[in-house]
Motif scaffolding. Sequence first.
Motif, mmCIF file in Angstrom:
data_model
loop_
_atom_site.group_PDB
_atom_site.id
_atom_site.type_symbol
_atom_site.label_atom_id
_atom_site.label_comp_id
_atom_site.label_asym_id
_atom_site.label_seq_id
_atom_site.Cartn_x
_atom_site.Cartn_y
_atom_site.Cartn_z
ATOM 1 N N ILE A 258 -4.411 21.846 41.886
ATOM 2 C CA ILE A 258 -4.675 22.724 42.928
ATOM 3 C C ILE A 258 -6.040 23.676 42.518
ATOM 4 C CG2 ILE A 258 -3.864 24.960 44.413
ATOM 5 C CD1 ILE A 258 -1.505 23.721 44.528
ATOM 6 N N ALA B 293 -5.690 15.506 54.078
ATOM 7 C CA ALA B 293 -5.795 16.844 54.276
ATOM 8 C C ALA B 293 -7.198 17.392 54.681
ATOM 9 C CB ALA B 293 -5.160 17.688 53.043
ATOM 10 N N ALA C 67 -1.954 17.721 48.668
ATOM 11 C CA ALA C 67 -2.856 18.021 49.610
ATOM 12 C C ALA C 67 -4.268 18.069 49.105
ATOM 13 C CB ALA C 67 -2.393 19.316 50.096
ATOM 14 N N PHE C 68 -4.736 18.292 48.175
ATOM 15 C CA PHE C 68 -5.916 18.215 47.391
ATOM 16 C C PHE C 68 -6.613 17.119 47.074
ATOM 17 C CE2 PHE C 68 -3.714 22.242 47.682
ATOM 18 C CZ PHE C 68 -4.597 23.207 48.093
ATOM 19 N N ALA D 12 0.319 24.396 56.942
ATOM 20 C CA ALA D 12 0.147 24.915 55.530
ATOM 21 C C ALA D 12 1.245 26.045 55.317
ATOM 22 C CB ALA D 12 -1.234 25.921 55.444
ATOM 23 N N GLU E 118 -10.176 20.553 55.043
ATOM 24 C CA GLU E 118 -10.643 21.591 54.107
ATOM 25 C C GLU E 118 -9.866 22.650 54.801
ATOM 26 O OE1 GLU E 118 -13.187 21.384 51.274
ATOM 27 O OE2 GLU E 118 -11.819 19.875 51.745
ATOM 28 N N TRP F 63 -9.662 22.875 42.966
ATOM 29 C CA TRP F 63 -10.159 23.097 44.185
ATOM 30 C C TRP F 63 -10.236 24.497 44.746
ATOM 31 C CZ3 TRP F 63 -9.487 25.318 48.720
ATOM 32 C CH2 TRP F 63 -10.190 24.809 50.051
ATOM 33 N N ARG G 238 -6.358 22.741 53.481
ATOM 34 C CA ARG G 238 -6.449 23.032 52.044
ATOM 35 C C ARG G 238 -6.621 24.660 51.775
ATOM 36 N NH1 ARG G 238 -10.011 17.676 50.423
ATOM 37 N NH2 ARG G 238 -8.178 16.454 50.275
#
Length: 375
Positions: free
Chosen positions: A145, A120, A115-116, A100, A122, A148, A125
């Motif tokens: 993004i 990926a 990534a969301f 990350a 949790e 999320w 994220r």
Amino acid sequence: MADHIQKIVTKLPGLKSVTDVWKTADRWLAQGDSAFLTDLGIALAGAYGSDAGRTWQYRSVFDYLLRLLATTPGPGNVAEALRLVSSTETADRKLDRYAASLLASSQPVEELAVAFTGHASEELRACLVHELVLRGADVTKTPGIAGWATSPHWTHHPLGWLPLALSDVEGQPDLPSYSARGGSHSMPFGPSANREMRAGTGGCVPSVEETTTDAATKGIGTAVANWAEESNGRIEARVFDLAAPLEAESVPSMLLGLGLECLKGAGKKTSFSVAACPPDNAWRVLFAAASMGGAYNSGAGGAYGRLAAWKSLAGLSGTAEGAPAEEVEACARECAWYGFGADTKWFERVAWDIGLTSVSPERRRLAVLAATDTD
């Protein structure tokens, strides 16, 4: 391609240098085949991941593959970096945090929306959200993004406590820069910084009672805990109640009279210095210590480093446990903050020295955090 990968995997443990493998990865990526790097990394992890402690060649090549994918802009590179760290062979919370940080430091924020929705965890994220926040991104308005980041489903996560925008006290955090072959970061602490401070030792000193608890020690020391747990560091975190309000000019004498281990012998023939500092500087020091680590470790990364800095700030300012970040910041701004240093035997005087103290708004509580580490 499969035969080429298998050949590299087979020969890897016998290599005296892995630079040719690095160059191979460079060539495949330059040709637009980022999937080769991911497939190679997964194959290497399957063969040597369980023995990574002894197979230095694997550690070096895997890190290079991840760095190359994560720090090189280009179509598909983010998705392949995510596939690499999310595979069954490599999945690991610490690797998620590292990935990350790499991605947020090097890739356009719009590219990271994948990534969301794609490969990926949790954990990755959650870390990516706050790595982006640290870099000034508005995650609440970024397509792909925002949904999320603002969803209540991850509020149970430890990082869910953190605000989704930088507060004033966080300012512009010191963040690492990365490339495929390395990285760098600044260190807003150390003996050179302490030697720049100057202060007298006069003033009226009230009597004190130590009120340190295990919870207070843990909370105050959160940002530097990694120095002691993963490196060679020492920590002193203590709290004192004062019988009368403490005046600013009395802070140096007060510190010398508390019986702190870190200041044994200071103020006599050993130099000792104190200087007022804003809470912003205190947070900056705490964040750097937590996120980037000490002499022999690499710290918790930006997201968890941010959380650790807030916890130490809360402990030093005396904020109630579990209070929201806004309350921690308000309490911290009402406190008086000081940095201190001394040429005592307790401090290693290498590159990792911290001395911070806060005095409550009513000037009847004083908290101290000292930390040191050496290579």
